[in-house]
Design an enzyme around this catalytic site. Structure first.
Site, PDB file in Angstrom:
ATOM      1  N   ARG A 118       0.840  -1.193   0.000  1.00  0.00           N
ATOM      2  CA  ARG A 118       0.000   0.000   0.000  1.00  0.00           C
ATOM      3  C   ARG A 118       0.877   1.246   0.000  1.00  0.00           C
ATOM      4  O   ARG A 118       2.031   1.211   0.352  1.00  0.00           O
ATOM      5  CB  ARG A 118      -0.890   0.029   1.243  1.00  0.00           C
ATOM      6  CG  ARG A 118      -2.089  -0.897   1.169  1.00  0.00           C
ATOM      7  CD  ARG A 118      -2.932  -0.758   2.413  1.00  0.00           C
ATOM      8  NE  ARG A 118      -3.417   0.594   2.572  1.00  0.00           N
ATOM      9  CZ  ARG A 118      -3.266   1.343   3.678  1.00  0.00           C
ATOM     10  NH1 ARG A 118      -2.600   0.874   4.697  1.00  0.00           N
ATOM     11  NH2 ARG A 118      -3.767   2.565   3.745  1.00  0.00           N
ATOM     12  N   LYS A 184       3.944  -6.957  11.994  1.00  0.00           N
ATOM     13  CA  LYS A 184       3.214  -7.194  10.743  1.00  0.00           C
ATOM     14  C   LYS A 184       3.413  -8.617  10.228  1.00  0.00           C
ATOM     15  O   LYS A 184       4.532  -9.070  10.005  1.00  0.00           O
ATOM     16  CB  LYS A 184       3.664  -6.173   9.689  1.00  0.00           C
ATOM     17  CG  LYS A 184       2.823  -6.257   8.430  1.00  0.00           C
ATOM     18  CD  LYS A 184       2.588  -4.918   7.800  1.00  0.00           C
ATOM     19  CE  LYS A 184       1.922  -5.064   6.446  1.00  0.00           C
ATOM     20  NZ  LYS A 184       1.508  -3.833   5.845  1.00  0.00           N
ATOM     21  N   ARG A 319      -1.267   4.635  13.563  1.00  0.00           N
ATOM     22  CA  ARG A 319      -0.314   4.002  14.500  1.00  0.00           C
ATOM     23  C   ARG A 319      -0.685   4.392  15.920  1.00  0.00           C
ATOM     24  O   ARG A 319      -1.416   5.365  16.148  1.00  0.00           O
ATOM     25  CB  ARG A 319       1.125   4.389  14.156  1.00  0.00           C
ATOM     26  CG  ARG A 319       1.405   5.864  14.257  1.00  0.00           C
ATOM     27  CD  ARG A 319       2.880   6.187  13.965  1.00  0.00           C
ATOM     28  NE  ARG A 319       3.053   7.603  13.770  1.00  0.00           N
ATOM     29  CZ  ARG A 319       3.222   8.502  14.736  1.00  0.00           C
ATOM     30  NH1 ARG A 319       3.216   8.116  15.986  1.00  0.00           N
ATOM     31  NH2 ARG A 319       3.379   9.774  14.464  1.00  0.00           N
TER      32      ARG A 319
HETATM   33  C1  BTN Z   1       0.543  -3.863   2.338  1.00  0.00           C
HETATM   34  O1  BTN Z   1       1.204  -2.865   2.054  1.00  0.00           O
HETATM   35  O2  BTN Z   1       0.350  -4.178   3.511  1.00  0.00           O
HETATM   36  C2  BTN Z   1      -0.056  -4.726   1.254  1.00  0.00           C
HETATM   37  C3  BTN Z   1       0.908  -5.743   0.747  1.00  0.00           C
HETATM   38  C4  BTN Z   1       0.363  -6.624  -0.340  1.00  0.00           C
HETATM   39  C5  BTN Z   1       1.423  -7.549  -0.912  1.00  0.00           C
HETATM   40  C6  BTN Z   1       0.851  -8.535  -1.881  1.00  0.00           C
HETATM   41  S1  BTN Z   1       1.962  -9.852  -2.248  1.00  0.00           S
HETATM   42  C7  BTN Z   1       0.894 -10.409  -3.509  1.00  0.00           C
HETATM   43  C8  BTN Z   1       0.382  -9.180  -4.222  1.00  0.00           C
HETATM   44  N1  BTN Z   1       1.304  -8.750  -5.254  1.00  0.00           N
HETATM   45  C9  BTN Z   1       1.839  -7.556  -4.972  1.00  0.00           C
HETATM   46  O3  BTN Z   1       2.674  -6.969  -5.690  1.00  0.00           O
HETATM   47  N2  BTN Z   1       1.362  -7.095  -3.814  1.00  0.00           N
HETATM   48  C10 BTN Z   1       0.417  -8.001  -3.224  1.00  0.00           C
END
Ligand code: BTN
Length: 321
Positions: A118, A184, A319
């Site tokens: 994100r 996380k 946070r």
């Molecule tokens: C976050 O920032 O918390 C979200 C992370 C999401 C990661 C996943 S891994 C599978 C899919 N492909 C990506 O490039 N991102 C999501």
């Protein structure tokens, strides 16, 4: 990928001598050594012991399309168009945003070279250690009908971990971070293509830390993180992927009819920071208050100076104060 044969041989976690690896791969010992060095670049830690050879301590549970299919429920099976099980891809989300992709396509990868999170962040994606899963679905109603979908996905992920694998204590940090012991464990990234007011394609991406070695990520993650192995859970990645797909695909199908309401209480039961002092950061400002949960649409509710304020939008981060 040229290294895949070597990885498959070492995945059993046993020691293999340089000589036996050379024979198995049909290359010289010098070539074996060069390839072993290549594994570190993928985030795979190779242990080398004089007189015994090389091994991947703990082994690797590699993705296997047949094992994943076998773990997918009969209810979800007919909803799947293609199951792409890739060794390497830039991003599983990006792969399913491309022209060739269809509703019900599922993409998994051993490794992402440009995994994204994100708010424009990168998602560390070392080889063979985590889950990188994306599912594409199609909606005619436009994105307005999908309010709360990303939170609903978080609820499902947390429930699958608890109900199918006995992993308790995961929390959801608004909007959809998965936490364990305040660290996380995973995250959800939803991306949309097509006509946002009509026929649109939605790609739901899930990253979940399964057994990620510290060495494989180095400084790439700038926040406290945890994986299922550290939490005491040695989980078969193929079964995990199969069970997640089994619950997520039917939920994507039914979401426009059901909306977020069936997930509201379930999300609240897992809410991180509930009734605690938080700081919320938007691109424009920072707000301090007390986290009071979410409304019926999945928007964040924070009490600021005795008044409840509602926040929504992908650029907000939360946070503890
Ligand atoms: C976050 O920032 O918390 C979200 C992370 C999401 C990661 C996943 S891994 C599978 C899919 N492909 C990506 O490039 N991102 C999501």
């Amino acid at each position: 990928m040229a290294l895949s044969e070597l990885i498959k041989t070492l995945a059993d976690g046993e020691f293999h001598s340089g000589e036996s690896l050379g024979v198995a791969l049909g290359v010289s010992r010098a070539a074996v050594w060069k390839r072993l060095k290549g594994l570190s670049a993928l985030g795979i830690e190779v242990e080398s012991v004089k007189g015994r050879g090389y091994r991947l301590a703990g082994g690797l549970c590699l993705l296997n399309a047949q094992s994943i299919s076998a773990a997918i429920s009969p209810e979800a099976q007919p909803l799947i168009a293609n199951l792409f099980c890739l060794e390497e891809v830039d991003s599983t989300n990006q792969y399913l945003l491309l022209e060739h992709a269809r509703r019900g396509d599922v993409c998994l990868a051993e490794r992402q070279t440009a995994g994204r999170g994100r708010r424009g962040r990168a998602w560390a994606s070392p080889y063979g250690q985590n889950m990188y899963l994306s599912i594409r679905w199609q909606y005619e109603q436009g994105v307005a009908a999908l309010e709360g979908l990303s939170l609903a996905v978080g609820v499902i992920v947390s429930e699958v971990l608890e109900q199918d694998f006995g992993v308790t204590g995961t929390k959801l940090k608004w909007p959809n971070d998965l936490l364990m012991s305040g660290r996380k464990l995973g995250g959800v990234l939803i991306e949309v293509g097509g006509d946002l007011t009509g026929d649109c394609a939605v790609v739901v991406g899930l990253g979940l830390n399964v057994s990620m070695s510290q060495a494989s990520v180095g400084q790439a993650i700038n926040q406290p993180w945890i994986d299922l192995l550290q939490a005491g859970m040695a989980i078969d990645r193929n079964e995990l992927c199969g069970k997640m797909i089994s619950r997520l695909i039917p939920a994507l199908q039914s979401f426009p009819q059901l909306g977020f309401l069936p997930y509201h209480q379930r999300w609240m039961a897992r809410a991180a920071f509930l009734d605690q002092s938080v700081v919320l950061t938007t691109p424009a400002r920072s707000v301090s208050g007390v986290m009071r949960g979410i409304d019926r649409g999945g928007n964040l509710v924070v009490e600021v100076e005795n008044e409840l304020q509602v926040f929504s939008g992908g650029e907000i981060s939360l946070r503890l104060a």
